[in-house]
Design a protein around this motif. Structure first.
Motif, PDB file in Angstrom:
ATOM      1  N   ASN A 204     -22.476 -37.510  11.090  1.00 57.44           N
ATOM      2  CA  ASN A 204     -21.756 -38.720  11.476  1.00 57.44           C
ATOM      3  C   ASN A 204     -22.612 -39.962  11.263  1.00 57.44           C
ATOM      4  OD1 ASN A 204     -19.267 -37.708  12.125  1.00 57.44           O
ATOM      5  ND2 ASN A 204     -19.364 -38.218  14.301  1.00 57.44           N
ATOM      6  N   ALA A 205     -23.903 -39.850  11.557  1.00 59.69           N
ATOM      7  CA  ALA A 205     -24.798 -40.998  11.390  1.00 59.69           C
ATOM      8  C   ALA A 205     -24.916 -41.402   9.924  1.00 59.69           C
ATOM      9  CB  ALA A 205     -26.174 -40.672  11.949  1.00 59.69           C
ATOM     10  N   GLN A 206     -24.848 -40.432   9.012  1.00 55.27           N
ATOM     11  CA  GLN A 206     -24.911 -40.751   7.585  1.00 55.27           C
ATOM     12  C   GLN A 206     -23.645 -41.470   7.112  1.00 55.27           C
ATOM     13  OE1 GLN A 206     -28.066 -40.025   6.495  1.00 55.27           O
ATOM     14  NE2 GLN A 206     -28.054 -39.310   8.623  1.00 55.27           N
ATOM     15  N   LEU A 207     -22.515 -41.198   7.756  1.00 52.92           N
ATOM     16  CA  LEU A 207     -21.242 -41.778   7.341  1.00 52.92           C
ATOM     17  C   LEU A 207     -20.897 -43.046   8.100  1.00 52.92           C
ATOM     18  CD1 LEU A 207     -19.125 -38.482   7.229  1.00 52.92           C
ATOM     19  CD2 LEU A 207     -20.429 -39.525   5.374  1.00 52.92           C
ATOM     20  N   ASP A 208     -21.472 -43.220   9.272  1.00 55.73           N
ATOM     21  CA  ASP A 208     -21.090 -44.304  10.177  1.00 55.73           C
ATOM     22  C   ASP A 208     -21.421 -45.684   9.624  1.00 55.73           C
ATOM     23  OD1 ASP A 208     -19.977 -45.196  12.639  1.00 55.73           O
ATOM     24  OD2 ASP A 208     -21.997 -45.603  13.355  1.00 55.73           O
ATOM     25  N   ARG A 209     -22.267 -45.759   8.609  1.00 54.05           N
ATOM     26  CA  ARG A 209     -22.641 -47.067   8.072  1.00 54.05           C
ATOM     27  C   ARG A 209     -21.460 -47.750   7.404  1.00 54.05           C
ATOM     28  NH1 ARG A 209     -27.706 -44.011   5.239  1.00 54.05           N
ATOM     29  NH2 ARG A 209     -28.858 -43.524   7.152  1.00 54.05           N
ATOM     30  N   GLN A 210     -20.523 -46.954   6.873  1.00 55.74           N
ATOM     31  CA  GLN A 210     -19.376 -47.528   6.172  1.00 55.74           C
ATOM     32  C   GLN A 210     -18.032 -46.992   6.651  1.00 55.74           C
ATOM     33  OE1 GLN A 210     -19.729 -47.120   1.942  1.00 55.74           O
ATOM     34  NE2 GLN A 210     -21.758 -48.049   1.824  1.00 55.74           N
ATOM     35  N   LEU A 211     -18.039 -45.922   7.410  1.00 55.77           N
ATOM     36  CA  LEU A 211     -16.787 -45.264   7.764  1.00 55.77           C
ATOM     37  C   LEU A 211     -16.608 -45.166   9.276  1.00 55.77           C
ATOM     38  CD1 LEU A 211     -17.105 -42.339   5.213  1.00 55.77           C
ATOM     39  CD2 LEU A 211     -15.596 -44.307   4.987  1.00 55.77           C
ATOM     40  N   PRO A 212     -15.369 -45.238   9.763  1.00 57.82           N
ATOM     41  CA  PRO A 212     -15.100 -45.082  11.193  1.00 57.82           C
ATOM     42  C   PRO A 212     -15.016 -43.607  11.575  1.00 57.82           C
ATOM     43  CG  PRO A 212     -13.070 -45.596  10.057  1.00 57.82           C
ATOM     44  CD  PRO A 212     -14.162 -45.613   9.010  1.00 57.82           C
ATOM     45  N   VAL A 213     -16.138 -42.992  11.860  1.00 64.67           N
ATOM     46  CA  VAL A 213     -16.153 -41.578  12.235  1.00 64.67           C
ATOM     47  C   VAL A 213     -16.384 -41.459  13.734  1.00 64.67           C
ATOM     48  CG1 VAL A 213     -16.894 -40.721   9.990  1.00 64.67           C
ATOM     49  CG2 VAL A 213     -18.609 -41.449  11.636  1.00 64.67           C
ATOM     50  N   GLY A 214     -15.893 -40.360  14.297  1.00 63.77           N
ATOM     51  CA  GLY A 214     -16.027 -40.166  15.740  1.00 63.77           C
ATOM     52  C   GLY A 214     -16.023 -38.705  16.120  1.00 63.77           C
ATOM     53  N   TRP A 221     -17.847 -30.967  11.612  1.00 67.60           N
ATOM     54  CA  TRP A 221     -19.183 -30.650  11.084  1.00 67.60           C
ATOM     55  C   TRP A 221     -19.858 -29.602  11.977  1.00 67.60           C
ATOM     56  CZ3 TRP A 221     -17.329 -33.236   7.454  1.00 67.60           C
ATOM     57  CH2 TRP A 221     -17.055 -34.603   7.475  1.00 67.60           C
ATOM     58  N   MET A 222     -19.748 -29.807  13.283  1.00 72.65           N
ATOM     59  CA  MET A 222     -20.392 -28.921  14.250  1.00 72.65           C
ATOM     60  C   MET A 222     -19.832 -27.508  14.173  1.00 72.65           C
ATOM     61  SD  MET A 222     -20.503 -29.440  18.396  1.00 72.65           S
ATOM     62  CE  MET A 222     -21.101 -28.138  19.477  1.00 72.65           C
ATOM     63  N   ASP A 223     -18.504 -27.384  14.148  1.00 70.50           N
ATOM     64  CA  ASP A 223     -17.873 -26.062  14.110  1.00 70.50           C
ATOM     65  C   ASP A 223     -18.246 -25.305  12.835  1.00 70.50           C
ATOM     66  OD1 ASP A 223     -16.699 -26.629  16.520  1.00 70.50           O
ATOM     67  OD2 ASP A 223     -14.708 -27.059  15.691  1.00 70.50           O
ATOM     68  N   SER A 224     -18.359 -26.035  11.726  1.00 72.56           N
ATOM     69  CA  SER A 224     -18.676 -25.387  10.451  1.00 72.56           C
ATOM     70  C   SER A 224     -20.067 -24.772  10.478  1.00 72.56           C
ATOM     71  CB  SER A 224     -18.558 -26.400   9.306  1.00 72.56           C
ATOM     72  OG  SER A 224     -17.234 -26.897   9.202  1.00 72.56           O
TER      73      SER A 224
END
Length: 232
Positions: A204-214, A221-224
């Protein structure tokens, strides 16, 4: 047919070799470079297969006596230990400081970010492409894990190691061969949940710079990763 009586005899023998007072005394003598009247047995890369889940008695009486645990001996080719593999010391987590700086992990995370930033349609093709990036990240993480597993067991016991407990249980599994308390904590599998949670935070931290992830993305990601670690 599964030879449960043989598995039980193997289990009893290995436990005796690992945890008997005589074996512990011999190992202590070796660590302290002292004399010992007896030798001891080592079982490197020993794995535990759990059968029956929460109801091991449904498998067999002997399986129930072992609480579902069955030992698997390693049958592996020799591993080449690269001089570049070093223990992750002086960091509290390997995700931002060590794993996250690997080219394979960093580049794949960027590719995933660029793909999702295009706002692809919410369909099966998009989910398939997203999960291919995720599988590549997990493969890179497993490669990173295997490299650290090749280090001398017990490296995480160094005073210079500041990793949180879950990550030491994950990355230094063979420490359990020389540390019974460590082995028991690792068998509880609670570390799988914590490591998977930290992986979800990192993605999430890698994507949070440009994307609204939560939370929904974090949970995926965790379940996988949890599914992979639970069957490793």
């Amino acid at each position: 047919l599964y030879a449960t009586s043989l598995a039980h005899r193997v289990y009893q023998t290995i436990n005796k070799h690992r945890f008997a007072d005589e074996a512990r005394a011999a190992r202590k003598a070796r660590r302290e470079r002292a004399y010992s009247d007896t030798g001891y047995h080592e079982y490197p890369r020993l794995a535990v297969q759990k059968l029956g889940g929460t109801k091991p008695q449904n498998i067999s009486q002997l399986n129930s006596e072992r609480r579902g645990r069955n030992y698997l001996l390693a049958s592996l080719p020799p591993n080449w230990i690269s001089r570049d593999v070093r223990p992750p010391l002086h960091v509290e987590s390997v995700f931002p400081k060590t794993f996250g700086k690997r080219p394979g992990a960093r580049d794949t995370a960027r590719e995933l970010q660029r793909f999702l930033a295009t706002d692809p349609p919410a369909n099966a093709d998009t989910r398939h492409k997203r999960d291919r990036y995720l599988e590549t990240l997990i493969d890179e993480l497993l490669l990173f894990t295997s490299e650290l597993h090749s280090l001398e067991p017990g490296w995480s016991a160094s005073p210079e190691c500041r990793l949180n407990r879950a990550e030491t249980l994950w990355l230094d599994p063979w420490r359990g061969e020389i540390d019974e308390d460590f082995a028991q904590r690792r068998e509880s599998d609670e570390w799988v949940e914590e490591v998977s949670h930290r992986f979800g935070n990192w993605v999430n931290a890698q994507l949070d710079r440009q994307l609204p992830v939560g939370d929904p993305e974090h949970r995926h990601w965790m379940d996988s990763l949890r599914e992979v670690l639970s069957h490793a």
